[in-house]
Write a protein that holds these residues in place. Structure first.
Motif, PDB file in Angstrom:
ATOM      1  N   ASP A  15       0.838  -1.197   0.000  1.00 10.58           N
ATOM      2  CA  ASP A  15       0.000   0.000   0.000  1.00 10.58           C
ATOM      3  C   ASP A  15       0.879   1.255   0.000  1.00 10.58           C
ATOM      4  N   ALA A  16       0.226   2.390   0.198  1.00  6.26           N
ATOM      5  CA  ALA A  16       0.934   3.665   0.150  1.00  6.26           C
ATOM      6  C   ALA A  16       1.972   3.782   1.268  1.00  6.26           C
ATOM      7  N   ALA A  17       1.820   2.976   2.308  1.00  8.30           N
ATOM      8  CA  ALA A  17       2.799   2.992   3.394  1.00  8.30           C
ATOM      9  C   ALA A  17       3.954   2.029   3.101  1.00  8.30           C
ATOM     10  N   GLY A  18       3.894   1.369   1.940  1.00 10.25           N
ATOM     11  CA  GLY A  18       4.995   0.484   1.532  1.00 10.25           C
ATOM     12  C   GLY A  18       4.956  -0.892   2.170  1.00 10.25           C
ATOM     13  N   ILE A  19       3.864  -1.183   2.887  1.00  6.27           N
ATOM     14  CA  ILE A  19       3.744  -2.494   3.539  1.00  6.27           C
ATOM     15  C   ILE A  19       2.559  -3.260   2.948  1.00  6.27           C
ATOM     16  N   VAL A  20       2.552  -4.576   3.169  1.00  5.92           N
ATOM     17  CA  VAL A  20       1.488  -5.396   2.587  1.00  5.92           C
ATOM     18  C   VAL A  20       0.125  -4.926   3.089  1.00  5.92           C
ATOM     19  N   PHE A  21      -0.753  -4.658   2.161  1.00  6.11           N
ATOM     20  CA  PHE A  21      -2.151  -4.295   2.460  1.00  6.11           C
ATOM     21  C   PHE A  21      -2.829  -5.588   2.933  1.00  6.11           C
ATOM     22  N   TYR A  22      -3.397  -5.584   4.137  1.00  6.12           N
ATOM     23  CA  TYR A  22      -3.738  -6.874   4.738  1.00  6.12           C
ATOM     24  C   TYR A  22      -4.689  -7.762   3.922  1.00  6.12           C
ATOM     25  N   PRO A  23      -5.627  -7.214   3.130  1.00  9.22           N
ATOM     26  CA  PRO A  23      -6.427  -8.150   2.316  1.00  9.22           C
ATOM     27  C   PRO A  23      -5.582  -9.004   1.367  1.00  9.22           C
ATOM     28  N   ARG A  24      -4.413  -8.486   0.972  1.00 10.85           N
ATOM     29  CA  ARG A  24      -3.551  -9.263   0.064  1.00 10.85           C
ATOM     30  C   ARG A  24      -3.002 -10.510   0.751  1.00 10.85           C
ATOM     31  N   TYR A  25      -2.822 -10.470   2.079  1.00 12.29           N
ATOM     32  CA  TYR A  25      -2.364 -11.672   2.793  1.00 12.29           C
ATOM     33  C   TYR A  25      -3.355 -12.824   2.597  1.00 12.29           C
ATOM     34  N   PHE A  26      -4.642 -12.490   2.536  1.00  9.36           N
ATOM     35  CA  PHE A  26      -5.644 -13.556   2.395  1.00  9.36           C
ATOM     36  C   PHE A  26      -5.606 -14.152   0.996  1.00  9.36           C
TER      37      PHE A  26
ATOM     38  N   ALA B  12     -15.863  -8.234 -10.009  1.00 11.16           N
ATOM     39  CA  ALA B  12     -14.494  -8.353  -9.489  1.00 11.16           C
ATOM     40  C   ALA B  12     -14.438  -9.063  -8.138  1.00 11.16           C
ATOM     41  N   HIS B  13     -15.574  -9.181  -7.466  1.00 17.08           N
ATOM     42  CA  HIS B  13     -15.586  -9.752  -6.113  1.00 17.08           C
ATOM     43  C   HIS B  13     -15.822 -11.256  -6.079  1.00 17.08           C
ATOM     44  N   VAL B  14     -16.421 -11.798  -7.142  1.00 20.73           N
ATOM     45  CA  VAL B  14     -16.886 -13.187  -7.042  1.00 20.73           C
ATOM     46  C   VAL B  14     -15.913 -14.165  -7.698  1.00 20.73           C
ATOM     47  N   ASP B  15     -16.020 -15.390  -7.249  1.00 18.52           N
ATOM     48  CA  ASP B  15     -15.117 -16.439  -7.711  1.00 18.52           C
ATOM     49  C   ASP B  15     -15.844 -17.380  -8.665  1.00 18.52           C
ATOM     50  N   ALA B  16     -15.183 -18.471  -8.986  1.00 10.99           N
ATOM     51  CA  ALA B  16     -15.727 -19.414  -9.953  1.00 10.99           C
ATOM     52  C   ALA B  16     -17.020 -20.068  -9.460  1.00 10.99           C
ATOM     53  N   ALA B  17     -17.227 -20.027  -8.154  1.00 13.50           N
ATOM     54  CA  ALA B  17     -18.465 -20.573  -7.605  1.00 13.50           C
ATOM     55  C   ALA B  17     -19.578 -19.518  -7.591  1.00 13.50           C
ATOM     56  N   GLY B  18     -19.270 -18.323  -8.078  1.00 12.54           N
ATOM     57  CA  GLY B  18     -20.290 -17.276  -8.175  1.00 12.54           C
ATOM     58  C   GLY B  18     -20.544 -16.539  -6.870  1.00 12.54           C
ATOM     59  N   ILE B  19     -19.714 -16.805  -5.869  1.00 12.34           N
ATOM     60  CA  ILE B  19     -19.887 -16.127  -4.574  1.00 12.34           C
ATOM     61  C   ILE B  19     -18.657 -15.280  -4.261  1.00 12.34           C
ATOM     62  N   VAL B  20     -18.844 -14.350  -3.326  1.00 10.48           N
ATOM     63  CA  VAL B  20     -17.739 -13.447  -3.008  1.00 10.48           C
ATOM     64  C   VAL B  20     -16.526 -14.242  -2.513  1.00 10.48           C
ATOM     65  N   PHE B  21     -15.388 -14.000  -3.148  1.00 13.57           N
ATOM     66  CA  PHE B  21     -14.102 -14.585  -2.750  1.00 13.57           C
ATOM     67  C   PHE B  21     -13.708 -13.876  -1.458  1.00 13.57           C
ATOM     68  N   TYR B  22     -13.479 -14.611  -0.359  1.00 11.27           N
ATOM     69  CA  TYR B  22     -13.436 -13.947   0.944  1.00 11.27           C
ATOM     70  C   TYR B  22     -12.381 -12.843   1.082  1.00 11.27           C
ATOM     71  N   PRO B  23     -11.218 -12.918   0.406  1.00 13.51           N
ATOM     72  CA  PRO B  23     -10.308 -11.758   0.546  1.00 13.51           C
ATOM     73  C   PRO B  23     -10.925 -10.439   0.085  1.00 13.51           C
ATOM     74  N   ARG B  24     -11.895 -10.520  -0.845  1.00  9.53           N
ATOM     75  CA  ARG B  24     -12.529  -9.283  -1.323  1.00  9.53           C
ATOM     76  C   ARG B  24     -13.356  -8.611  -0.225  1.00  9.53           C
ATOM     77  N   TYR B  25     -13.896  -9.415   0.729  1.00  9.74           N
ATOM     78  CA  TYR B  25     -14.637  -8.806   1.835  1.00  9.74           C
ATOM     79  C   TYR B  25     -13.741  -7.847   2.625  1.00  9.74           C
ATOM     80  N   PHE B  26     -12.457  -8.198   2.729  1.00  8.83           N
ATOM     81  CA  PHE B  26     -11.565  -7.338   3.507  1.00  8.83           C
ATOM     82  C   PHE B  26     -11.266  -6.041   2.766  1.00  8.83           C
ATOM     83  N   GLU B  27     -11.293  -6.089   1.440  1.00  9.84           N
ATOM     84  CA  GLU B  27     -11.172  -4.839   0.680  1.00  9.84           C
ATOM     85  C   GLU B  27     -12.411  -3.966   0.930  1.00  9.84           C
TER      86      GLU B  27
END
Lengths: 142, 142, 142, 142
Positions: A15-26, B12-27
């Motif tokens: 992210d803008a702070a240069g560290i991993v944006f936590y949703p990317r960890y998932f 952009a949020h959903v996966d091959a199963a047609g449901i939200v891919f959970y990392p997208r919830y954190f975004e």
């Protein structure tokens, strides 16, 4: 035993702070789950979802972001099976960089019938393979 | 009180199963945190990070994915302050669709000095604003 | 010559139609650019951005999505330098799966001074290395 | 006429240089296409994909990143139909911030039968609606 995947921290992760944006960890954890599942069961996610009509959605995940990861860090993601249920599986995740803790998480995945959208018992062959704990696999291809 | 943001489930949020891919919830949760923080403190993330040299990284988040969300669902993300510490803030998140639970999560964010990479006490003006609990804001612009 | 990176199509890449969501291809291309740049110049993106204050933003990219890619496909991303300017670089990208065309793209990247936000001539050492066309590198670590 | 969607530059969109990471622009463009398509045809992407078995993949996109966008910028994405074919549609995209050019792109989308994976003529009702150019819609909900 545990399964590991090595992944670099890429430009897309920070992210803008240069560290991993936590949703990317998932996203990274999910990549590791794909490789772990394929290595353990011999079944890739493509076959699982498209041919067998099964999914393994995460229904619960508790996460601690212990220390930030930076662009260029080489991360090691380790997956350990904590408990294998009739239709679920509890996993413990660790993300480390040179032995330094970055993320600790524990998750529950369920075996889901994609047609019904409901949980279903693990097919015996899959369950047996996931239950085999005498394997150690180190994979380094992302 | 609580703060809400409405967001549609996009392609952009959903996966091959047609449901939200959970990392997208954190975004989505992070988008809600941005809007909540700006609405509460009057300070956007751009000003916070770039002018004030502060960040509010998530150091812990526990999440339950109660039911799947599908393409086209209109989600309401609600943020409630649970506890405000010297340099941290505990938040409770709920994601719902037409009153139906989708995600429940609780997180701890810390106020971080971006130069040192260490936690720092909330500036008094920010802390006072976050502590004000008599506001209800419903925002529907993503 | 050209540089290649192999990447699997992951769950995170595909959409509800089971094929790669096209914005994800650009994340893959960027991953390949990172590895190409580091392999060619010996300078990783972390060092480039954080220590040298330089970036290499893409200012133009023309893309054709020739055929869809599916979950589990193993993609080979190839980068070829088309033209090296004073402060820019024209790249040609190809994404293939088992020799089958998936994506064809051509891009222009510029060397940018992150402080001024303006283009700047390539440092001589970087330009010389990018100009060296007698190397073939095949990398398979993502 | 043209269709517009307003979207803020969020933390999730920017990179270590504090500017929008270019693959994120394509996610924004896709969000705008979803809203444009639903506004023009009355058919959301969920209905289109899941009930009608049709998709509208992008088969070609040429893009210029004219100037960087930063955290907190409010972007306006405008879509104009350039040409409507038997089974395709050429679109022109503009992303602006306060009247300042950020991204210019032109794309071709095709109507695809999700079962066969092949292009198919637009259903007449959809084609007629897309051809109607006397509408101006300004939408500001993301």
């Amino acid at each position: 035993m545990s399964f590991s995947l090595r992944l670099p921290v890429r430009f897309a992760h920070v992210d803008a702070a240069g560290i991993v944006f936590y949703p990317r960890y998932f996203e990274m954890l999910n990549a590791a789950v794909e490789d772990w599942f394929a290595a353990r069961t011999g079944i890739g996610f493509a076959e699982l979802h498209l041919e067998r009509g099964l999914g393994v959605p995460t229904v619960k995940i508790d996460s601690q972001f212990v220390a930030p990861s930076r662009l260029g860090d080489m991360l090691t993601i380790t997956i350990t099976v904590e408990r294998l249920g009739e239709s679920s599986c509890a996993l413990r995740y660790a993300i480390e960089c040179n032995g330094e803790d970055r993320v600790r998480a524990s998750a529950v995945l369920v075996c889901m019938n994609l047609d019904t959208g409901k949980s279903t018992p693990w097919p015996a062959a899959i369950r047996d393979r996931l239950a085999a704990t005498d394997m150690i696999a180190i994979q380094s291809v992302a």
